[in-house]
Design a protein around this motif. Structure first.
Motif, PDB file in Angstrom:
ATOM      1  N   GLY A 124      67.438 102.759  42.564  1.00  0.00           N
ATOM      2  CA  GLY A 124      66.643 102.371  41.863  1.00  0.00           C
ATOM      3  C   GLY A 124      66.523 101.161  43.604  1.00  0.00           C
ATOM      4  O   GLY A 124      65.138 100.903  42.816  1.00  0.00           O
ATOM      5  N   ALA A 125      66.872 101.407  44.687  1.00  0.00           N
ATOM      6  CA  ALA A 125      66.561 100.879  45.394  1.00  0.00           C
ATOM      7  C   ALA A 125      65.107 101.622  45.535  1.00  0.00           C
ATOM      8  O   ALA A 125      63.889 100.237  46.474  1.00  0.00           O
ATOM      9  N   ALA A 126      65.267 102.892  46.291  1.00  0.00           N
ATOM     10  CA  ALA A 126      63.704 103.833  46.674  1.00  0.00           C
ATOM     11  C   ALA A 126      62.569 103.189  45.201  1.00  0.00           C
ATOM     12  O   ALA A 126      61.100 102.774  45.814  1.00  0.00           O
ATOM     13  N   TRP A 127      62.248 102.526  44.056  1.00  0.00           N
ATOM     14  CA  TRP A 127      61.707 102.500  43.236  1.00  0.00           C
ATOM     15  C   TRP A 127      60.863 101.366  43.362  1.00  0.00           C
ATOM     16  O   TRP A 127      59.850 100.026  43.852  1.00  0.00           O
ATOM     17  N   GLY A 128      62.038 100.212  44.264  1.00  0.00           N
ATOM     18  CA  GLY A 128      62.035  98.799  44.001  1.00  0.00           C
ATOM     19  C   GLY A 128      60.956  97.986  45.689  1.00  0.00           C
ATOM     20  O   GLY A 128      59.972  97.711  45.459  1.00  0.00           O
ATOM     21  N   LEU A 129      61.217  99.505  46.702  1.00  0.00           N
ATOM     22  CA  LEU A 129      60.448  99.200  47.835  1.00  0.00           C
ATOM     23  C   LEU A 129      59.451  99.606  47.584  1.00  0.00           C
ATOM     24  O   LEU A 129      58.127  99.042  48.152  1.00  0.00           O
ATOM     25  N   LEU A 130      58.850 101.158  46.997  1.00  0.00           N
ATOM     26  CA  LEU A 130      57.778 100.940  46.566  1.00  0.00           C
ATOM     27  C   LEU A 130      56.939 100.245  45.214  1.00  0.00           C
ATOM     28  O   LEU A 130      55.873  99.759  46.160  1.00  0.00           O
ATOM     29  N   ASN A 131      57.389  99.758  44.062  1.00  0.00           N
ATOM     30  CA  ASN A 131      57.282  98.216  43.677  1.00  0.00           C
ATOM     31  C   ASN A 131      56.489  97.776  45.294  1.00  0.00           C
ATOM     32  O   ASN A 131      55.123  96.755  45.114  1.00  0.00           O
ATOM     33  N   GLY A 132      57.025  96.800  45.672  1.00  0.00           N
ATOM     34  CA  GLY A 132      57.030  96.125  46.637  1.00  0.00           C
ATOM     35  C   GLY A 132      56.291  96.059  47.816  1.00  0.00           C
ATOM     36  O   GLY A 132      55.255  95.084  48.021  1.00  0.00           O
ATOM     37  N   LEU A 133      55.590  97.293  48.473  1.00  0.00           N
ATOM     38  CA  LEU A 133      55.100  97.780  48.905  1.00  0.00           C
ATOM     39  C   LEU A 133      53.465  98.203  48.406  1.00  0.00           C
ATOM     40  O   LEU A 133      52.811  97.320  48.811  1.00  0.00           O
ATOM     41  N   LEU A 134      53.748  98.058  47.040  1.00  0.00           N
ATOM     42  CA  LEU A 134      52.043  98.242  46.494  1.00  0.00           C
ATOM     43  C   LEU A 134      51.621  96.554  46.214  1.00  0.00           C
ATOM     44  O   LEU A 134      50.329  96.417  46.366  1.00  0.00           O
ATOM     45  N   ILE A 135      52.758  95.922  45.466  1.00  0.00           N
ATOM     46  CA  ILE A 135      51.867  94.598  45.354  1.00  0.00           C
ATOM     47  C   ILE A 135      52.328  93.808  46.522  1.00  0.00           C
ATOM     48  O   ILE A 135      51.046  93.042  46.966  1.00  0.00           O
ATOM     49  N   ALA A 136      52.835  94.070  47.866  1.00  0.00           N
ATOM     50  CA  ALA A 136      52.673  93.077  49.159  1.00  0.00           C
ATOM     51  C   ALA A 136      51.553  93.776  50.096  1.00  0.00           C
ATOM     52  O   ALA A 136      51.004  92.816  50.580  1.00  0.00           O
TER      53      ALA A 136
END
Length: 340
Positions: A124-136
């Motif tokens: 779950g954290a890996a998907w969150g990290l990917l989302n965060g990198l793409l957004i930020a």
């Protein structure tokens, strides 16, 4: 100064602040629902079993909504949490199967369950990290990023399983977390309460929470004050992903299967709960306590309608009406605050 004068000068501002608080009004709505359903069917609604089921049914959603609170406070959104929940549950279940003799994890021990738990959280954290990198970092709008992740995570789960749910969940996991209880409190509820308490503490008392609120109020002002906005957003989305992973593990324990098609609306339910709880879609305002109340409003409505034999088709109508009213009230308060 007389006692009457003291009350006039000190109590009225407090009453005014309480009256203007979103959390208070939403709590009153929840209380009113409890009173109405209790009056209509006291024999069925006011029972220990019913309230245990209410808390159990709200547990997974509550864990998702705690994370969603942080995202919405930053004026962001995460449409992927339901799919990330499914994906994380799939990888955790498959790892437990792979570690078990014959690929059957039903009789797996604590060591296998612990590894499955860690893999589920990391997934779950890996998907969150990917989302965060793409957004930020890539500066792609949260709506687009998480909408893409919504489909990608669910598609990845289906590819891993060929669309067939994993059903060999360890019996020990189901017995302890899925159906176990400490005294009269289900263990799955205790986990949700602990997650909520930590989330509330982080937001209300720590630098992490202050930075989250500051970014939601004004990202540019937060950046100028020395807050590393991009890094903080990555941390928030990673945190949300990890909580989605935990929710996936809880779902595994309770249902005994990965339920690939069973969480398609959890993202919308989490967003609705957060907004109902008084967190502003415009960012900068919100609380985990309000989110808890927001989670229980649709849960109580569904359970109450079921008990009083209202057709289930009315449930989304009622929940939608309450949600629209909450957003309208938030806009009214925002305009009133800006006009001062």
């Amino acid at each position: 100064m007389s006692d009457g004068q003291f009350i006039n000068t000190e109590t009225r501002p407090l009453v005014k602040r309480l009256a203007s608080a979103n959390t208070l009004w939403i709590a009153l709505v929840l209380l009113a629902l409890l009173v109405v359903f209790s009056a209509l069917r006291p024999d069925n609604f006011l029972t220990l079993f019913n309230f245990q089921q209410l808390f159990i049914e709200a547990s997974v959603l509550l864990v998702l909504a705690v994370g969603m609170t942080y995202v919405i406070i930053t004026a962001g959104i995460d449409l992927s949490v339901g799919s990330v929940l499914v994906f994380a549950g799939v990888v955790g279940a498959q790892v437990m199967e792979a570690m078990s003799p014959g690929g059957d994890a039903t009789n797996a021990g604590a060591e296998v369950i612990l590894v499955g738990f860690v893999v589920t959280i990391v997934g779950g954290a890996a998907w969150g990290l990917l989302n965060g990198l793409l957004i930020a970092k890539a500066k792609i709008p949260p709506l687009i990023v998480t909408l893409g992740s919504f489909g990608a995570a669910l598609g990845a789960a289906q590819l891993l399983t060929d669309g067939v749910d994993v059903r060999t969940v360890p019996a020990q996991l189901r017995d302890w977390l899925g159906f176990g209880a400490t005294w009269i409190v289900p263990n799955i509820v205790i986990v949700a309460v602990l997650v909520t308490a930590v989330g509330a503490w982080l937001l209300a008392t720590t630098r992490f929470g202050r930075y989250t609120l500051a970014i939601g109020s004004s990202p540019e002002a937060a950046r100028r004050s020395g807050i590393k906005v991009d890094r903080h957003l990555v941390l928030i989305y990673t945190y949300v992903g990890a909580l989605a992973g935990l929710a996936g593990f809880m779902s595994l324990a309770y249902y005994g299967t990965t339920t690939i098609s069973g969480h398609t609306t959890e993202n919308l339910n989490a967003i609705a709960a957060v907004v109902l709880g008084g967190t502003s879609l415009f960012g900068g305002v919100g609380s985990v306590i309000g989110t808890v109340i927001g989670v229980f409003i649709p849960t109580v409505l569904k359970k109450g309608f079921l008990i009083i034999d209202v057709p289930q088709f009315w449930q989304p109508v009622a929940i939608g009406a309450v949600l629209v009213a909450a957003v309208w009230f938030d806009q009214v308060r925002r305009r009133a605050r800006n006009s001062r």
